[in-house]
Design a protein around this motif. Structure first.
Motif, PDB file in Angstrom:
ATOM      1  N   GLY A  93      -7.951-122.872  -5.820  1.00  0.00           N
ATOM      2  CA  GLY A  93      -7.116-121.853  -5.179  1.00  0.00           C
ATOM      3  C   GLY A  93      -7.279-120.487  -5.814  1.00  0.00           C
ATOM      4  O   GLY A  93      -7.444-119.470  -5.115  1.00  0.00           O
ATOM      5  N   SER A  94      -7.269-120.434  -7.141  1.00  0.00           N
ATOM      6  CA  SER A  94      -7.340-119.139  -7.828  1.00  0.00           C
ATOM      7  C   SER A  94      -8.745-118.552  -7.820  1.00  0.00           C
ATOM      8  O   SER A  94      -8.925-117.336  -7.758  1.00  0.00           O
ATOM      9  N   PHE A  95      -9.779-119.421  -7.889  1.00  0.00           N
ATOM     10  CA  PHE A  95     -11.161-118.922  -7.864  1.00  0.00           C
ATOM     11  C   PHE A  95     -11.519-118.349  -6.490  1.00  0.00           C
ATOM     12  O   PHE A  95     -12.360-117.456  -6.386  1.00  0.00           O
ATOM     13  N   ILE A  96     -10.900-118.867  -5.447  1.00  0.00           N
ATOM     14  CA  ILE A  96     -11.092-118.275  -4.118  1.00  0.00           C
ATOM     15  C   ILE A  96     -10.322-116.960  -4.027  1.00  0.00           C
ATOM     16  O   ILE A  96     -10.854-115.938  -3.589  1.00  0.00           O
ATOM     17  N   ALA A  97      -9.077-116.982  -4.462  1.00  0.00           N
ATOM     18  CA  ALA A  97      -8.222-115.797  -4.347  1.00  0.00           C
ATOM     19  C   ALA A  97      -8.747-114.621  -5.168  1.00  0.00           C
ATOM     20  O   ALA A  97      -8.654-113.459  -4.745  1.00  0.00           O
ATOM     21  N   CYS A  98      -9.318-114.904  -6.346  1.00  0.00           N
ATOM     22  CA  CYS A  98      -9.805-113.806  -7.189  1.00  0.00           C
ATOM     23  C   CYS A  98     -11.154-113.283  -6.711  1.00  0.00           C
ATOM     24  O   CYS A  98     -11.620-112.243  -7.200  1.00  0.00           O
ATOM     25  N   GLY A  99     -11.789-113.998  -5.769  1.00  0.00           N
ATOM     26  CA  GLY A  99     -13.037-113.522  -5.181  1.00  0.00           C
ATOM     27  C   GLY A  99     -14.285-114.188  -5.717  1.00  0.00           C
ATOM     28  O   GLY A  99     -15.389-113.931  -5.225  1.00  0.00           O
ATOM     29  N   THR A 100     -14.161-115.076  -6.718  1.00  0.00           N
ATOM     30  CA  THR A 100     -15.346-115.694  -7.327  1.00  0.00           C
ATOM     31  C   THR A 100     -16.126-116.551  -6.332  1.00  0.00           C
ATOM     32  O   THR A 100     -17.341-116.395  -6.176  1.00  0.00           O
ATOM     33  N   ILE A 101     -15.453-117.464  -5.663  1.00  0.00           N
ATOM     34  CA  ILE A 101     -16.126-118.336  -4.684  1.00  0.00           C
ATOM     35  C   ILE A 101     -16.659-117.518  -3.508  1.00  0.00           C
ATOM     36  O   ILE A 101     -17.825-117.679  -3.124  1.00  0.00           O
ATOM     37  N   PRO A 102     -15.866-116.628  -2.904  1.00  0.00           N
ATOM     38  CA  PRO A 102     -16.409-115.790  -1.824  1.00  0.00           C
ATOM     39  C   PRO A 102     -17.608-114.946  -2.270  1.00  0.00           C
ATOM     40  O   PRO A 102     -18.551-114.732  -1.495  1.00  0.00           O
TER      41      PRO A 102
END
Length: 484
Positions: A93-102
């Motif tokens: 959840g946080s890695f997507i929200a912080c932009g890392t995964i995107p």
């Protein structure tokens, strides 16, 4: 004055035939409900567990309190895995929200082509998994990003998921840094950890290389596919509209790799990575602390201009893993009832008496373990049963016990994501958004595992023996080989 009357009831030991029938019925119930009709597997795990419990209480005369204690003990043994699952939910959840995964998805869409994407994803996943010793970290980070890249390139999700798992579980199987599995297999087989990992290379590396080649061939089938550059650009633009991208977004993944290499325990390592993602969301994306905490707890909801990418990004969060936790609890209760009733011991002990020769021994160890993994969804309990049932047979044939521990890795680590109600199967299906049945035809490491097991057993390649002096040798002297 009344006399105390305490009647001791003798427990009945199950026969191999009865044990096999009860297990077959329990697994059939689970598969009928979960696989054939698509119902929630948790309910049918409880029903299967109830059947085993009823047999233990009413037929074997085991007191219910004993069965209950076994179930609670089994669930307690999985608490570390449950905490890891919830922690990885926070990371996702946080890695997507912080932009890392995107960010990784955006880079992948720019750098890869449909032809090169699959073999490179498999290779990258294998290397990262071997370095960190964690298949779950790979699945939840670059694996999840890979699903988004594959979606953008028009590659079916089950193919990408199978590719992710080939790399993730290859490294997990051979890495001495892996938290539990290799250590457990070595310990229960009574061999050195590094010797076990070295022996595992013989069955793991060839199947991994073949899987990379197969994915390269699959990728080549997309060579004539005209990639819609406008569509890819729309995905990248849609991601860039929502997230601020930059090299600093690698920080959370670098941190996760570093703490893993430093052998920080899994739960604090993964949980702190999740909180680092929370902080990065606030700093790099300008999100309020309240919203950032929501992503950590409940997961991220995609709001890009592309529905396909939104489906990939909308996941994660601690509470998002509660369904997975419920399945694991039900599966471990099922395993606890099976362990207390002794059904597996009775069945495997009978099988061990029918074996003669190394080919029969190795293949029986593999397929017994594989079937029991499906039966009770607990790889550690299954491996304990296999070790108890067959270790003396390996000694009789002078086979190095690392061959036994390697075989455990072949069925327990490589094939565990195939079991829909196991911890690994549930985690992989939930995180990647692809059912176990859908990705199974493309999880080539698992498909090739029994073939490689047969090849090594027949040819003797990668086998070691123990001579009369206790030394490891590639071949036994004729006298000892004849006795074996």
């Amino acid at each position: 004055m009344k006399k105390d009357k305490h009647v001791t009831i003798q427990e009945k030991q199950p026969s191999a035939l009865v044990g096999g029938i009860i297990l077959l019925c329990a697994v059939a119930i689970i598969m009928w409900g979960a696989l054939l009709h698509g119902f929630d597997v948790t309910v049918f795990l409880f029903i299967g567990a109830g059947l085993v419990c009823a047999y233990g209480v009413f037929v074997q005369k085991i007191h219910y309190s004993e069965m209950e204690k076994a179930a609670i003990s089994s669930i307690a043994s999985a608490m570390d895995a449950l905490l890891v699952i919830m922690s990885i939910g926070m990371v996702v959840g946080s890695f997507i929200a912080c932009g890392t995964i995107p960010y990784i998805i955006s880079l992948g869409l720019a750098l890869f082509t449909p032809v090169t994407f699959l073999p490179i994803l498999n290779f990258m996943g294998g290397i990262l998994s071997a370095i960190t010793g964690s298949s779950w970290v790979v699945v939840g980070t670059i694996g999840l990003a890979g699903m988004g890249i594959g979606e953008g390139m028009g590659i079916p999700a089950p193919i990408t998921a199978g590719c992710v798992l080939c790399g993730a579980y290859m490294g997990d199987k051979i890495s001495p840094l892996s938290g539990d599995a290799p250590n457990f297999f070595a310990a229960v087989s009574k061999v050195d950890l590094f010797h076990h990992c070295k022996m595992s290379l013989y069955s793991t590396i060839p199947t991994w290389i073949v899987s990379i080649i197969i994915f390269a061939i699959i990728g080549m089938s997309y060579s004539n596919k005209v990639v819609d550059e406008a569509a890819l650009m729309a995905i990248r633009d849609g991601l860039a509209d929502v997230f601020d991208f930059g090299f600093w977004l690698w920080i959370p993944i670098i941190y996760l790799i570093v703490v893993t290499l430093l052998k920080v325990p899994a739960v604090p390592a993964i949980a702190t990575a999740g909180f680092l993602g929370f902080i990065c969301t606030i700093i790099f994306q300008g999100t309020s602390p309240a919203d950032s905490m929501t992503y950590l707890i409940s997961g991220y909801v995609g709001e890009t201009s592309n529905d396909a990418i939104n489906n990939i990004l909308s996941r994660g969060g601690m509470t998002g893993m509660f369904g997975t936790v419920g399945i694991v609890i039900a599966a471990m209760m099922f395993a606890g009832f099976i362990e207390r009733s002794g059904l597996l011991i009775a069945l495997s002990s009978k099988l061990s008496k029918l074996i003669s020769g190394r080919v029969g021994l190795i293949l029986t160890s593999f397929f017994t373990g594989l079937v029991l993994c499906f039966a009770c969804a607990d790889t550690f309990f299954t491996c304990t049963v296999v070790a108890k049932a067959f270790d003396y047979k390996y000694d009789e044939l002078h086979l190095d016990r690392a061959v036994l521990s390697r075989t455990m890795g072949d069925f327990a680590t490589t094939c565990c994501p195939l079991v829909p109600w196991s911890i690994n199967g549930v985690y992989c299906a939930t995180t990647l958004g692809v059912s176990t049945l859908a990705y199974t035809p493309f999880y080539f490491m698992a498909i090739l595992a029994p073939i490689m097991c047969l090849v090594t057993a027949i040819t003797g390649w990668g086998l070691r023996y123990v001579d009369e002096n206790g030394n490891l040798v590639k071949k036994l002297p004729k006298k000892e080989a004849k006795e074996a």
